[in-house]
Enzyme design. Structure first.
Site, PDB file in Angstrom:
ATOM      1  N   ASP A 102     -15.443   9.725 -13.528  1.00 52.76           N
ATOM      2  CA  ASP A 102     -16.715   9.898 -14.208  1.00 52.76           C
ATOM      3  C   ASP A 102     -16.782  11.360 -14.674  1.00 52.76           C
ATOM      4  OD1 ASP A 102     -19.990   8.430 -13.597  1.00 52.76           O
ATOM      5  OD2 ASP A 102     -19.218   9.594 -15.274  1.00 52.76           O
TER       6      ASP A 102
HETATM    7  C1  GLC Z   1     -22.121   9.759 -17.135  1.00 54.60           C
HETATM    8  C2  GLC Z   1     -22.247   8.457 -16.387  1.00 54.60           C
HETATM    9  C3  GLC Z   1     -21.284   7.411 -16.846  1.00 54.60           C
HETATM   10  C4  GLC Z   1     -20.995   7.577 -18.319  1.00 54.60           C
HETATM   11  C5  GLC Z   1     -20.279   8.899 -18.498  1.00 54.60           C
HETATM   12  C6  GLC Z   1     -19.956   9.187 -19.962  1.00 54.60           C
HETATM   13  O1  GLC Z   1     -22.365  10.844 -16.314  1.00 54.60           O
HETATM   14  O2  GLC Z   1     -22.240   8.496 -14.979  1.00 54.60           O
HETATM   15  O3  GLC Z   1     -21.865   6.140 -16.541  1.00 54.60           O
HETATM   16  O4  GLC Z   1     -20.197   6.508 -18.780  1.00 54.60           O
HETATM   17  O5  GLC Z   1     -20.995   9.982 -17.953  1.00 54.60           O
HETATM   18  O6  GLC Z   1     -21.137   9.361 -20.674  1.00 54.60           O
END
Ligand code: GLC
Length: 742
Positions: free
Chosen positions: A284
């Site tokens: 993430d």
């Molecule tokens: C965010 C989220 C994730 C998302 C990613 C890209 O912090 O936790 O669900 O897909 O970043 O935006």
């Protein structure tokens, strides 16, 4: 001389030679890896963000990022879309860089792309996997037309705590419904056979148990048992994998002391060794360097080593792999094979998406012009939105509204609001596309109907207005009052945890002031989570849960209020009476002292009933349904046997309607304690007024298996109860025995 010649070959001739070959992918990948430098391998495992964008502007990609692409330091971008800019960057990657490896473009297509659909919690309220699959197919076609290869969806976190803002992105509290939604979303995104035309790669996230954050507080510690992990939080991810999900995303949280992003037992032990996952895992957003803050490593370098060794293949925005992997390999702190395996997984996916064959296949300006935000996509959004609405109360049958109603008062801060119906993850959605409730009501009501609108208060006003004069005046003039109250979109979604679940600000006071006028009041809720509504439940004549329904909110809500569509939604999550009751969910354990109101010394609170305000699976219709003649095909089966469960469902009202028939079981005594109920089947059926259908379910061994005392899936002998009904609390009951095979 020799080194110069070698480097010349390495630099220019080898990649051309490689690309020219029509080798099978694996051999092609072997050749690429053999020719890549450690820096290029680290680059392939690095994803960078092109900034937050919208269809109206190009992405904010910097000159430095363009240079990084040319140097082979970028394997993927997120938040870059549009045929022009994706083509430009792809050209640099496949024509100017040394290895000519195409880029992968990712984006959060969570509930629609430009045509914003209802939030996932709303779509789960439809209990209609087929409709959800269609919605994701629509989203995939739009996203692919904008140059996107990969969506960071479906979000599969089971959410039992409505204080947690990301419950809005979830499919609610139940692993069986969550698994059905997981399959539907993956198939919708990727297509039936795994990567259809206009497919986008699915990404099962956030692996795992992110929704079990203590206190419902965002990014908070998760400390659950292996059994809870296996039985509650993992099933939707296994369902997504079985449906063909090509990527996974590791979650921010730890589980019992080990952050998921560095958890080899999870990312390799379970996901790859046990489940056979062949795709790749992306971290993430900066979850790799965040392991320093978790306190499981002391440096980013160590975080990189821990993550890549655990099975996190791509570094989202952290920059750690690019900076440290080459040195970690050169210093012998991680074997080059670990890095090569991660690169191989990423390259396999790029091959599978056809990007080596045609890197520009998604960069199509004509498709972008013709396939995005069309009458068809808007119609699909409206159909999904209608099916996502849950009717929670309809006293005195105040709904549906008569078409010839003379005066409607429409009151509340979300009545004519364009921003919030998009919900918390509408990255490419546009407020200008939203049909507000006021617009929807005006379009649906008869021309003779007068609609008086009063905002009443803001969503989060803290100072109570003196007398809500304008709203009360509007109510006095009306035959019926429609109040649209709830949350703003940033009160849920990521980083949107709330410590209380009441209507925010001054809205409850506004509701009480308007109800005091004495006219019929229909409360329409716009919110990203269950709210605590004890006063409204007692005093409003009707309550409609609309969640955040996307661009067609106003039309879908009007369709239901005026009876164009008979509401068929059911709650995918329990509504607590008070926040103090949280977590309250239907598939709870019995305890040794189950609730008994006549005995103080049983498991309950002294100041509120143990039951939720509205239970899981609950939702009303403009007609009524009755259940009779529950029957089981057998009262005794062996552990490998199955039971057919049948029931007669009748539409006992005066309108055609749809009913979600729900099947629950209870394993009365296992080698470990079991929930009092577990959803094991549901069917959404249409019934004409007066019509009866016989509905059949099959209970198979997989439906009866538990993660037993030996930490294995098994069907155990003993008694099982069967419940069938219109929600998790109101059922017909029967039972059968699983007997030991002799
Ligand atoms: C965010 C989220 C994730 C998302 C990613 C890209 O912090 O936790 O669900 O897909 O970043 O935006």
């Amino acid at each position: 001389m020799k080194t110069l010649l070698t480097s010349l070959v390495l630099a220019f001739i080898a990649p051309l030679f490689i690309l020219a070959q029509t080798k099978p992918p694996e051999q092609h990948i072997d050749s690429l890896i053999a020719s890549m430098t450690l820096e290029e391998k680290a680059g392939q495992l690095s994803q960078f963000s092109g900034g937050w964008t919208n269809m109206s502007t190009n992405s904010t990609v910097t000159a430095e990022q363009r240079a990084m692409v040319k140097e082979g330091k970028v394997g993927s971008f997120l938040n870059v879309f549009g045929s022009e800019i994706t083509r430009e960057l792809q050209r640099i990657a496949v024509e100017d860089s040394r290895m000519r490896i195409p880029l992968l473009y990712g984006f959060d297509v969570i509930h629609g792309f430009r045509t914003t659909f209802p939030i996932p919690l709303a779509e789960a309220s439809s209990w209609d996997p087929e409709a959800v699959e269609k919605a994701e197919r629509t989203a995939a076609v739009e996203a692919a037309a904008a140059g996107i290869h990969w969506t960071f969806a479906p979000m599969l976190d089971i959410a039992r705590d409505p204080r947690w803002g990301r419950i809005a992105e979830s499919s609610g509290e139940d692993p069986y419904l969550g698994s059905a939604m997981a399959r539907a979303r993956v198939k919708g995104f990727q297509g039936e056979n795994g990567l259809a035309d206009n497919a986008v790669l699915a990404c099962a996230k956030h692996f795992a148990a992110y929704g079990a954050a203590e206190g419902g507080r965002e990014y908070n510690t998760v400390d659950i048992s292996e059994r809870s992990l296996r039985e509650t939080y993992l099933p939707p991810f296994k369902a997504a994998l079985d449906a063909g999900a090509v990527t996974f995303m590791s979650s921010f949280n730890e589980i019992a002391g080990v952050p998921s992003t560095g958890n080899r037992a999870l990312l390799t032990g379970i996901l790859r060794d046990e489940w056979g996952f062949k795709g790749f895992v992306v971290s993430d957003w900066t979850s790799i360097p965040e392991m320093r803050a978790h306190g499981i490593v002391a440096t980013d370098e160590e975080a990189g080593a821990l993550a890549v060794t655990a099975g996190t293949d791509m570094d989202m925005v952290g920059g750690v792999y690019l900076q440290y992997l080459p040195a970690l390999v050169r210093e012998g702190r991680i074997p080059v094979q670990t890095v090569d395996e991660a690169v191989r997984r990423v390259l396999r996916v790029k091959f599978r998406l056809g990007l080596f064959e045609n890197p520009y296949r998604y960069c199509d300006a004509e498709k972008e012009r013709s396939l995005i935000y069309t009458d068809a996509t808007r119609a699909a959004a409206r159909a999904m939105a209608r099916r996502s609405i849950v009717l929670l109360k309809n006293g005195k049958n105040v709904l549906p509204l008569n078409k010839d109603i003379r005066t409607i008062a429409l009151i509340g801060p979300l009545s004519d609001d364009r921003d919030n119906p998009l919900g918390p993850w509408a990255q490419a959605g546009r407020p200008s596309d939203v049909v507000t409730v006021l617009e929807g009501i005006k379009a649906a009501a008869a021309h003779s109907c007068k609609v008086i609108y009063a905002r009443g208060c803001g969503i989060t006003d803290s100072l109570p207005a003196k007398d809500f004069y304008e709203s009360v005046r509007a109510a006095k003039q009306a035959d019926v009052v429609i109040m649209v109250l709830g949350e703003s979109l940033n009160m849920s979604g990521e980083a949107g945890s709330r410590s209380n679940l009441d209507l925010p600000g001054n809205q409850e006071n506004l509701l009480e002031a308007v109800c005091a006028v004495g006219k019929p009041v229909v409360l329409v809720l716009m919110n990203g989570r269950p709210l605590t509504l004890p006063w409204a439940a007692d005093h409003c004549d009707a309550i409609v849960e609309s969640w955040f329904l996307g661009v067609q909110s106003g039309n879908a809500i009007a369709d239901v209020l005026f009876g164009e569509y008979n509401p068929s939604g059911k709650l995918p999550v329990s509504f607590p009476r008070t926040v103090g009751q949280v977590p309250v969910y239907y598939n709870h354990k019995n305890t040794g002292r189950p609730t008994n109101d006549s005995n103080r010394f049983t498991s309950k609170y002294i100041d509120v009933p143990n039951t939720p305000l509205y239970p899981f699976g609950y939702g009303l219709s403009y007609t009524t349904f009755s259940y009779k003649d529950l029957a089981l095909s057998s009262k005794k089966i062996t552990a490998d046997g199955s039971v057919s469960v049948t029931v007669n469902v009748t539409n006992s009202g005066h309108r055609d309607g749809e009913e979600v028939v729900q099947l629950y079981i209870r394993d009365v005594a296992g080698s470990v304690t079991r929930p009092v109920k577990e959803l094991r089947g549901f069917k959404k059926i249409s019934l004409k007024a007066g019509e009866t259908k016989r509905v059949e379910f099959a209970l198979e061994p997989d439906d009866l298996a538990i993660w037993n005392r030996e930490m294995k899936w098994a069907v155990e002998p003993g008694s099982f109860r069967v419940f069938v009904g219109t929600n998790s609390a109101d059922n017909l009951e029967d039972g059968f025995e699983v007997v030991q095979r002799h």
